[in-house]
Enzyme design. Structure first.
Site, short mmCIF file in Angstrom:
data_model
loop_
_atom_site.label_atom_id
_atom_site.label_comp_id
_atom_site.label_asym_id
_atom_site.label_seq_id
_atom_site.Cartn_x
_atom_site.Cartn_y
_atom_site.Cartn_z
N MET A 1 -5.33 28.45 29.13
CA MET A 1 -5.07 27.31 28.26
C MET A 1 -3.79 26.60 28.71
O MET A 1 -2.79 27.27 29.00
CB MET A 1 -4.92 27.82 26.83
CG MET A 1 -4.90 26.75 25.80
SD MET A 1 -5.47 27.42 24.22
CE MET A 1 -4.10 28.41 23.75
N GLY A 2 -3.82 25.27 28.77
CA GLY A 2 -2.63 24.51 29.17
C GLY A 2 -2.50 24.39 30.68
O GLY A 2 -1.55 23.78 31.18
N TYR B 1 -4.10 23.77 37.14
CA TYR B 1 -3.69 24.94 37.94
C TYR B 1 -4.85 25.92 38.08
O TYR B 1 -5.10 26.45 39.16
CB TYR B 1 -2.49 25.58 37.25
CG TYR B 1 -1.82 26.73 37.97
CD1 TYR B 1 -0.91 26.50 39.00
CD2 TYR B 1 -2.09 28.05 37.61
CE1 TYR B 1 -0.27 27.57 39.63
CE2 TYR B 1 -1.46 29.11 38.24
CZ TYR B 1 -0.55 28.86 39.25
OH TYR B 1 0.08 29.92 39.89
N GLY C 1 -0.62 38.49 38.99
CA GLY C 1 -0.41 38.22 37.57
C GLY C 1 0.96 37.58 37.41
O GLY C 1 1.43 36.87 38.32
P1 NDP Z 1 8.47 29.23 42.95
O1 NDP Z 1 8.44 28.06 42.03
O2 NDP Z 1 9.50 30.28 42.73
O3 NDP Z 1 8.53 28.74 44.48
C1 NDP Z 1 7.60 27.79 44.93
C2 NDP Z 1 7.79 27.59 46.40
O4 NDP Z 1 6.83 26.61 46.85
C3 NDP Z 1 9.17 27.03 46.76
O5 NDP Z 1 9.60 27.60 47.98
C4 NDP Z 1 8.91 25.54 46.94
O6 NDP Z 1 9.83 24.92 47.85
C5 NDP Z 1 7.51 25.56 47.53
N1 NDP Z 1 6.83 24.29 47.34
C6 NDP Z 1 6.50 23.69 46.17
N2 NDP Z 1 5.89 22.52 46.40
C7 NDP Z 1 5.81 22.37 47.75
C8 NDP Z 1 5.31 21.37 48.61
N3 NDP Z 1 4.71 20.25 48.14
N4 NDP Z 1 5.42 21.54 49.95
C9 NDP Z 1 6.01 22.65 50.44
N5 NDP Z 1 6.51 23.65 49.69
C10 NDP Z 1 6.42 23.50 48.35
O7 NDP Z 1 6.99 29.85 42.85
P2 NDP Z 1 6.51 31.37 42.85
O8 NDP Z 1 7.21 32.13 43.90
O9 NDP Z 1 6.52 31.85 41.48
O10 NDP Z 1 4.98 31.16 43.27
C11 NDP Z 1 4.53 31.26 44.60
C12 NDP Z 1 3.00 31.17 44.60
O11 NDP Z 1 2.47 32.21 43.80
C13 NDP Z 1 2.47 29.86 44.02
O12 NDP Z 1 1.32 29.46 44.72
C14 NDP Z 1 2.12 30.25 42.60
O13 NDP Z 1 1.14 29.41 42.07
C15 NDP Z 1 1.62 31.65 42.82
N6 NDP Z 1 1.65 32.50 41.64
C16 NDP Z 1 2.84 32.74 40.99
C17 NDP Z 1 2.84 33.57 39.89
C18 NDP Z 1 4.10 33.92 39.18
O14 NDP Z 1 3.99 34.58 38.14
N7 NDP Z 1 5.27 33.57 39.64
C19 NDP Z 1 1.60 34.17 39.37
C20 NDP Z 1 0.43 33.85 40.14
C21 NDP Z 1 0.47 33.04 41.22
P3 NDP Z 1 11.36 24.57 47.38
O15 NDP Z 1 12.07 25.90 47.33
O16 NDP Z 1 11.88 23.69 48.44
O17 NDP Z 1 11.25 23.92 46.04
#
Ligand code: NDP
Length: 241
Positions: A142-143, A147, A178
């Site tokens: 939800m929300g 994504y 998760g």
């Molecule tokens: P963060 O927000 O901590 O980090 C995101 C990273 O992605 C950063 O390095 C950011 O770069 C980079 N990024 C974002 N947009 C772009 C772009 N357009 N081009 C290039 N790089 C980009 O995320 P998380 O570490 O939490 O998440 C990592 C992955 O894991 C994601 O795909 C997320 O959806 C997935 N995920 C995360 C979960 C969680 O609980 N944290 C759970 C499930 C999945 P910059 O540092 O320069 O901003």
């Protein structure tokens, strides 16, 4: 010469843990980032890992970026498609921008990043593609209609690409984390986070290093027969199979 691994969004959060784990396992790592230069420079100084800046949602930037990495470090053997964002909101209030930003960063990036490396992997008869999906792509949230749609798309992409490339020595797998303790989760309101943790049988958030360890396994020779898999790592919050 060590194998080259590219980790998108590899300077922060889950990606940072994956970059560090791959480096410790002997890979030459290229970690990409998008806007957070300060964090990327600090990460580079601390770890000695190569960092590159480009937008994973722009196909031309990805082609140029991969060309730069390959000129500097050699052919890409491992690609971890990790970069991702959230732009949450109930669907009946969601804007087209919220939808597009999430779909382009989280799903279009699968094409934009993987297309420039896959032919080389096929020619060399070896490669590893690891796509970071999410629990919310498996169960819906939800929300997060945007994504959840993008992350479910990542799973379909993974399965198709695995079949197309299985005979070429390339494995393609998806990891569905998760809730993991990163900036993305820290941005959630405390009350919401508390209520989420109460639904996790393990009673805690995951650690980024736990995704790093799984990525190292998927990149290894030991995982050569594991392809098209969707790997759940969520403290039993949602048991998908
Ligand atoms: P963060 O927000 O901590 O980090 C995101 C990273 O992605 C950063 O390095 C950011 O770069 C980079 N990024 C974002 N947009 C772009 C772009 N357009 N081009 C290039 N790089 C980009 O995320 P998380 O570490 O939490 O998440 C990592 C992955 O894991 C994601 O795909 C997320 O959806 C997935 N995920 C995360 C979960 C969680 O609980 N944290 C759970 C499930 C999945 P910059 O540092 O320069 O901003």
């Amino acid at each position: 010469m060590s194998s080259v691994a590219v980790v998108t969004g590899g300077t922060r959060g889950i990606g940072e843990a994956i970059s560090r784990a791959l480096k410790d396992a002997g890979y030459t790592v290229a970690a990409t980032y998008h806007g957070n230069v300060e964090k990327a420079e600090a990460f580079k100084a601390e770890t000695g890992i190569h960092v590159y800046k480009w937008d994973v949602s722009h196909p031309e930037e990805c082609v140029e970026g991969i060309a730069r990495v390959e000129a500097d470090l050699g052919p890409v053997d491992v690609l971890v498609n990790n970069a991702g964002i959230t732009r949450d909101g109930m669907f009946h209030k969601m804007t087209w921008e919220q939808w597009r930003e999430v779909l382009s960063t989280n799903l279009d990036s699968m094409f934009a990043m993987t297309r420039p490396v896959i032919e080389g992997m096929r020619e060399r008869g070896h490669g590893r593609v690891i796509n970071i999906s999410s629990i919310n792509g498996q169960k819906g949230q939800m929300g997060q209609a945007n994504y959840s749609a993008a992350k479910a798309g990542v799973i379909g992409f993974t399965k198709a690409l695995a079949q197309e490339n299985a005979r070429k020595g390339i494995t393609v797998n998806a990891i569905c984390p998760g809730y993991i303790n990163t900036d993305m989760v820290a941005a959630m309101p405390e009350k919401v986070l508390e209520s989420i943790i109460s639904t996790i049988p393990a009673g805690r958030l995951g650690h980024p290093e736990e995704i790093g360890g799984l990525s190292v396994y998927l990149a290894s020779d030991a995982a050569a027969f594991m392809t098209g898999a969707v790997l759940t790592i969520n403290g039993a919050q949602y048991i998908a199979n």
